[in-house]
Design an enzyme around this catalytic site. Structure first.
Site, short mmCIF file in Angstrom:
data_model
loop_
_atom_site.label_atom_id
_atom_site.label_comp_id
_atom_site.label_asym_id
_atom_site.label_seq_id
_atom_site.Cartn_x
_atom_site.Cartn_y
_atom_site.Cartn_z
CD GLU A 128 -2.92 -1.13 2.31
OE1 GLU A 128 -3.98 -1.74 2.16
OE2 GLU A 128 -2.64 -0.53 3.38
CG ASP A 135 1.33 18.11 -32.95
OD1 ASP A 135 0.97 17.19 -33.70
OD2 ASP A 135 0.67 18.51 -31.97
NE ARG A 175 -2.06 20.60 -27.37
CZ ARG A 175 -1.03 20.44 -28.17
NH1 ARG A 175 -0.39 19.30 -28.23
NH2 ARG A 175 -0.62 21.42 -28.92
CB SER A 194 5.69 16.06 -20.48
OG SER A 194 4.37 15.94 -19.98
N GLY A 199 6.32 20.86 -22.67
CA GLY A 199 7.51 21.50 -22.12
C GLY A 199 8.07 20.60 -21.03
CG ASP A 241 11.21 12.36 -14.47
OD1 ASP A 241 11.88 11.39 -14.88
OD2 ASP A 241 10.02 12.55 -14.82
CD GLU A 243 15.54 39.53 -36.81
OE1 GLU A 243 14.93 39.90 -35.80
OE2 GLU A 243 14.98 39.05 -37.83
C1 GLA Z 1 3.83 20.48 -26.62
C2 GLA Z 1 5.32 20.71 -26.75
C3 GLA Z 1 5.60 21.72 -27.81
C4 GLA Z 1 5.03 21.26 -29.12
C5 GLA Z 1 3.55 20.98 -28.98
C6 GLA Z 1 2.99 20.33 -30.22
O1 GLA Z 1 3.20 21.59 -26.11
O2 GLA Z 1 5.86 21.07 -25.52
O3 GLA Z 1 6.98 21.95 -27.92
O4 GLA Z 1 5.71 20.11 -29.53
O5 GLA Z 1 3.29 20.12 -27.89
O6 GLA Z 1 1.66 20.05 -30.12
#
Ligand code: GLA
Length: 730
Positions: free
Chosen positions: A178, A369, A445, A529, A531, A536, A616
């Site tokens: 536990e 993404d 999300r 995750s 960011g 960890d 730049e």
């Molecule tokens: C998360 C990540 C970002 C980007 C988005 C894509 O927020 O931290 O860097 O990859 O997902 O959906």
């Protein structure tokens, strides 16, 4: 051997370069903790323990009429629930008759050469040349048939001691864990501060420092991941401890799921520290003969403040926790398209961006993404890991080839653990997601979480990913996870084993990452995750770098990276230069300042290079050259936090000093401008005090820089930054 046994005194002493740790088996066979702190000659530290008849403190039966013997007051090495120690406990097990009390007594021990490993879980490992030993102490409880194996990894030259526990059921019936924490540490006396790292999405790992007060104080996560909100790392420190002075003890949990980090200050001003898997919604059945490994905790003691502790972690995590080719190989400077395009891109657009990037000196182009399934927004597509050739206008292999033709490497984004309801995968396998029968699941999300405790689910996703990765040249993978876990329920486990799911999920995740790493040993995997929601030490065993935060604002990053640096080395901190006004805060900062801050990490860009001005572009070429020039110093040098961005308003300053003190790079960011401001001085560290250093043609004595300091330059524009490279005069 860094483990010494004094058999006459039943005393186990472990030591590292600077620290010493001691336990003693007493007359009743109870394992007492006697000392953890600065290394001294080996003596029996049990002289510190006071034996007194304490009011209302129970006495074990075996102690006879000795009312001075109480588990409630004695320092325990691994405390158990239910048999007279009323403080927070490390172990609580329900056994055959439904009782939970345990009385662990010493059985035997083993001292082994080398560092133990843990099946299926991350662990610090020894490298050639490291001095590492393992001590295993076996304890048992007669009535329940529970055996407990306390593992200690003593990494002498790294100054790290690790702990983990294996629990074995030798009874004829099942037992149910536990609460099975990885460590317990009782400090006999002392007024300590408890330092933890809290935060939120886009502001992770802020330092919280508070006096330990009577009672229990804790942080933890029940989100299924280690979380943005509390990091599985804590420090116990003298109230007066600073960066360079005072005793402090670091505890890092090598685990990426639910965790608890707890401190209790008791009636006699003793402090107990506990760390392990969070007991909420945790219940693990062990059938006769089965065993359970807790994840590992890595402990570091410093007699000279936080900096020495952090540097020990940096060294150990970089060299003895991270693995694979990119542990040491130079990481490519990357460009990621996320903040440049979000979901709106085509293959052609990416190639155009990559062309510009290649021209600037960028070495790796990452497609984030939006390249797979039906994924034009975050509302659909997760789980369908096949290339959306219609959107790209080409195959992945063609896109990858075009990027490689530019002389760059190519990388892609995945979020393997999640599924959109609007996906083929979910339509076919709705029971693969965490959903409690009869309930509507919580969305995060818009998406749900796949049951990664299941082998069949993992195998399916793995096969889909391999199909993609085998059909194009992909040298980098970003492994993302964008929500907290809820509705934990596995369709393949019976009702009385649902308490195992969260831990089995993490084991499944680790198994997957291990398999992926083995199959693609040359691929650089970056964890993420939302960011830094799973930043960890557990993840670092599989992914040598982790995207530190979705907040790319350079000024906010100063704080995020400051907190992160207490445990984690620069080489693990994913950090990018993004466009201004910043997408998270709207703040405008100079391009060079964004680069100065991103260089305290793995360094890359996350913007649309087509939108850069000619000026730049010149700056960026220079930044990349600068980063490459200082790469070794930044990655392998000793990291010094010279100011605290939460306290020091005007400048944030940090330094990378060569191990031998022969050079140092000091980065300075002006965070606030005042008219007619008083001069501000910052003292460097890690230099040779009797040697001179050159900086822009001027000579500076090392001792002067360290003890008198260096005058900060005056900012002529908001958020200006500087990099000062001090090189020892030959
Ligand atoms: C998360 C990540 C970002 C980007 C988005 C894509 O927020 O931290 O860097 O990859 O997902 O959906």
């Amino acid at each position: 051997m860094a483990v010494l046994l004094d058999e006459k005194k039943s005393l186990f002493t472990l030591y590292t370069r600077n620290s010493m740790y001691q336990m003693k088996v007493d007359n009743l066979g109870v394992l007492l903790h006697t000392y953890y702190g600065k290394r001294t000659e080996i003596i029996d530290y049990s002289y510190l323990i006071s034996w007194k008849d304490r009011g209302f403190a129970g006495n074990p039966y075996q102690a006879g009429n000795d009312r001075t013997y109480s588990l409630e007051t004695l320092p325990q090495e691994y405390s158990c629930f239910g048999s007279g120690d009323y403080r927070a406990s490390a172990l609580k097990i329900r056994y055959h008759m439904g009782a939970r009390a345990l009385e662990l007594r010493y059985v035997r021990h083993e001292i082994l050469e080398g560092k133990y490993g843990i099946p299926g879980l991350p662990a610090v490992y020894a490298q050639e040349g490291d001095r590492a030993d393992t001590l295993v102490i076996v304890l048992k409880d007669d009535v329940s048939g529970v055996f407990v194996y306390l593992y200690y990894g003593v990494m002498e030259n790294l100054d790290v001691i690790t702990r983990a526990v294996r629990i074995e059921n030798r009874a004829e019936n099942s037992i149910f864990l536990e609460r099975a924490l990885s460590m317990c540490l009782d400090q006999l006396y002392g007024s300590y501060d408890f330092l933890t790292f809290y935060g939120k999405h886009e502001m992770e790992r802020k330092l919280s420092r508070a006096h330990i007060h009577h009672g229990v104080q804790s942080v933890g996560s029940v989100r299924g991941t280690s979380s943005h909100h509390y990091n599985p790392f804590m420090i116990l420190a003298d109230r007066s401890a600073t960066e360079t002075q005072g005793n402090c003890y670091g505890f890092s949990f090598l685990y990426s799921g639910n965790f608890l980090a707890e401190a209790e200050y008791d009636q006699f001003n003793q402090t107990r520290v506990l760390m392990g898997i969070h007991p909420d919604n945790f219940e693990f059945e062990l059938k006769p003969g089965e065993d359970f490994w807790t994840p590992e905790v890595a402990m570091v003691y410093s007699d000279a403040g936080f900096e020495k502790m952090s540097q020990a972690y940096h060294h150990a995590f970089r060299n003895n926790l991270c693995r694979g080719k990119y542990k040491k190989a130079r990481r490519p400077v990357l460009m990621n398209n996320w903040e440049g395009t979000y979901f709106t891109f085509t293959g052609e657009k990416l190639v155009q961006m990559a062309k510009e990037a290649a021209d600037l000196g960028v070495e790796l182009f990452v497609m984030d993404d939006g390249w797979f399934g039906k994924r034009d927004s975050d509302e659909s597509g997760l789980g369908d890991w096949y290339v959306n050739e219609k959107k790209l206008g080409c195959t992945l292999a063609e896109l990858s080839d075009r990027i490689h033709e530019l002389g760059m490497k190519f990388g892609i984004w995945f979020e393997p653990e999640c599924v959109s309801e609007d996906s083929d995968l979910y339509r076919e396998h709705p029971d693969w997601a965490f959903i409690i029968p009869g309930r509507k699941p919580m969305r995060g999300r818009y998406q749900l979480v796949l049951d990664f405790s299941r082998q069949d689910v993992r195998d399916h996703i793995f096969a889909q990913m391999c199909e993609v990765l085998d059909n194009a040249k992909v040298e980098y993978l970003k492994w993302d996870f964008n929500r907290s876990i809820s509705d934990v329920y596995s369709a393949v486990l019976p009702a009385d084993r649902q308490g195992e799911v969260s831990h089995r999920y993490v084991l499944g995740l680790y198994e997957f990452l291990e398999k992926l790493g083995r199959r693609y040993p040359d691929m650089l995997i970056e964890g993420c995750s939302g960011g830094g929601g799973r930043f960890d030490a557990g993840m670092l065993y599989y992914t040598p770098q982790i995207w530190c935060s979705d907040d790319t604002d350079a000024i906010e990053r100063l704080k995020i990276q400051y907190g992160t640096s207490f445990a984690y080395p620069v080489s693990t901190v994913g950090s990018h230069v993004s466009a201004c006004p910043n997408h998270q805060t709207g703040r405008v900062t100079p391009l060079d300042t964004r680069a100065t801050v991103a260089m305290a990490g793995t360094f890359g860009y996350e913007l649309d290079p087509m939108k850069l001005t000619a000026e730049e572009k010149v700056q960026i070429r220079q930044q990349i050259a600068t980063f490459k020039n200082y790469y070794d110093l930044i990655q392998d040098g000793k990291y010094h936090r010279l100011t605290n961005p939460f306290v020091d308003e005007v400048y944030t300053v940090w330094e990378y000093a060569a191990e031998d003190g022969s050079e140092a790079l000091m980065s300075v960011v002006a965070t606030k401008i005042y008219a007619n401001e008083a001069s501000i001085y910052v003292k460097l560290r890690g230099l040779k005090e009797d040697r001179y250093y050159l900086l822009n043609g001027e000579r500076y004595l090392g001792g002067a820089l360290m003890y008198a300091g260096f005058r900060m330059p005056e900012a002529t524009e908001e958020y200006q930054s500087w990099n000062f490279h001090f090189v020892e005069e030959k």
